[in-house]
Design an enzyme around this catalytic site. Sequence first.
Site, PDB file in Angstrom:
ATOM      1  N   GLN A  82       0.845  -1.201   0.000  1.00  0.00           N
ATOM      2  CA  GLN A  82       0.000   0.000   0.000  1.00  0.00           C
ATOM      3  C   GLN A  82       0.876   1.244   0.000  1.00  0.00           C
ATOM      4  O   GLN A  82       0.375   2.354  -0.112  1.00  0.00           O
ATOM      5  CB  GLN A  82      -0.885  -0.006   1.253  1.00  0.00           C
ATOM      6  N   ASN A  83       2.186   1.055   0.148  1.00  0.00           N
ATOM      7  CA  ASN A  83       3.086   2.206   0.270  1.00  0.00           C
ATOM      8  C   ASN A  83       3.320   2.862  -1.081  1.00  0.00           C
ATOM      9  O   ASN A  83       3.415   2.173  -2.111  1.00  0.00           O
ATOM     10  CB  ASN A  83       4.417   1.785   0.888  1.00  0.00           C
ATOM     11  N   HIS A 100      -1.616   1.574  -4.111  1.00  0.00           N
ATOM     12  CA  HIS A 100      -2.050   2.957  -3.923  1.00  0.00           C
ATOM     13  C   HIS A 100      -1.232   3.935  -4.760  1.00  0.00           C
ATOM     14  O   HIS A 100      -1.185   5.121  -4.461  1.00  0.00           O
ATOM     15  CB  HIS A 100      -2.003   3.328  -2.436  1.00  0.00           C
ATOM     16  N   CYS A 112      -6.342  12.514 -20.411  1.00  0.00           N
ATOM     17  CA  CYS A 112      -5.449  12.414 -21.582  1.00  0.00           C
ATOM     18  C   CYS A 112      -4.367  11.353 -21.417  1.00  0.00           C
ATOM     19  O   CYS A 112      -3.742  10.939 -22.379  1.00  0.00           O
ATOM     20  CB  CYS A 112      -4.841  13.778 -21.921  1.00  0.00           C
ATOM     21  N   CYS A 132      -3.204  18.661 -22.143  1.00  0.00           N
ATOM     22  CA  CYS A 132      -4.623  19.035 -22.203  1.00  0.00           C
ATOM     23  C   CYS A 132      -4.995  20.206 -21.296  1.00  0.00           C
ATOM     24  O   CYS A 132      -6.143  20.653 -21.318  1.00  0.00           O
ATOM     25  CB  CYS A 132      -5.492  17.825 -21.878  1.00  0.00           C
ATOM     26  N   THR A 170       0.895  -3.192   8.570  1.00  0.00           N
ATOM     27  CA  THR A 170      -0.346  -2.515   8.165  1.00  0.00           C
ATOM     28  C   THR A 170      -1.418  -2.679   9.227  1.00  0.00           C
ATOM     29  O   THR A 170      -1.533  -3.759   9.831  1.00  0.00           O
ATOM     30  CB  THR A 170      -0.864  -3.016   6.798  1.00  0.00           C
ATOM     31  N   ASN A 195       3.935  -7.211  13.165  1.00  0.00           N
ATOM     32  CA  ASN A 195       3.486  -5.883  13.588  1.00  0.00           C
ATOM     33  C   ASN A 195       3.767  -5.782  15.088  1.00  0.00           C
ATOM     34  O   ASN A 195       3.533  -6.746  15.812  1.00  0.00           O
ATOM     35  CB  ASN A 195       1.963  -5.744  13.326  1.00  0.00           C
ATOM     36  N   PRO A 196       4.258  -4.638  15.555  1.00  0.00           N
ATOM     37  CA  PRO A 196       4.499  -4.528  17.009  1.00  0.00           C
ATOM     38  C   PRO A 196       3.209  -4.553  17.821  1.00  0.00           C
ATOM     39  O   PRO A 196       3.232  -4.779  19.025  1.00  0.00           O
ATOM     40  CB  PRO A 196       5.186  -3.170  17.174  1.00  0.00           C
ATOM     41  N   ALA A 213       9.247  -4.717  11.906  1.00  0.00           N
ATOM     42  CA  ALA A 213       9.565  -5.407  10.655  1.00  0.00           C
ATOM     43  C   ALA A 213      11.076  -5.542  10.451  1.00  0.00           C
ATOM     44  O   ALA A 213      11.562  -6.586  10.010  1.00  0.00           O
ATOM     45  CB  ALA A 213       8.945  -4.646   9.487  1.00  0.00           C
TER      46      ALA A 213
END
Length: 223
Positions: A82-83, A100, A112, A132, A170, A195-196, A213
């Site tokens: 997602q980064n 994303h 365009c 454009c 996440t 994840n922490p 991580a």
Amino acid sequence: MVAFSGAGLSAESGVPTFRDAETQGFWLNYDPGKLASPEGFAADPELVYTWYNERRRNIAQVQPNAAHRALAARPDIVNITQNIDDLLHRAGAREVIQLHGTLTVDRCDGKCGYEEEVALHDPPAARECPVCGNWLRPAVVWFGEALPMEAWTEAEERCRSCEVMLVVGTAAEVYPAAGLIGLSKSCGARIIVVNPHASQASALADIEFCGKAGEVLPMLLGG
Ligand code: OAD
């Protein structure tokens, strides 16, 4: 194996997350409606550019961390992230699907199709499309917008067929991206969460590593 990542992956590089107080989450201090929505951009393109360009300069100054390097050192891992930073690419990751979008490109806000690369250390200000005349905008996904079709289709395919999904950094609160975890699980994959803190992914985890991580991934993946 698929690694599905979020802002926590880049937190140890010095990139703020969105919702995590410990890592100065953006949305705890800024209004996503003003900075990351089509309505916000229409109301004040300069403000939106100022914010994204600050993020670009921040990312230009930071380095991939041990977690990016551990993922990149495993060519058998497909990264779905997602980064919108380029830290997985800079670490040398072979396959990165950015759900994303990316900060490294501006694109026409009209239809365009014009795009241009952006130097993260020296990003240009808000300006019109040379083709454009519409506004250019960062090639990222804002709230209320659809995900890039090609990236989404590829991600769904990978998530249906993986044996293991590593969910890294996440909160798993933003859909449709977060739905990929359930998709992999329902197709038979084992879900490993790093994840922490507990997150929305915890309920789907077969194994959960409560840690950063940059500490857990090198141990888990070797490197
Ligand atoms: P969040 O900020 O919602 O969540 C970050 C997660 O990372 C939290 O669960 C933290 O506990 C975890 N975390 C923090 N430091 C970590 C570390 N060192 N190692 C591992 N985990 C750590 O960010 P995302 O879930 O990525 O979308 O947010 C998803 C989307 O919401 C973003 O892509 C963005 C945002 O609005 C758009 O802008 C469209």
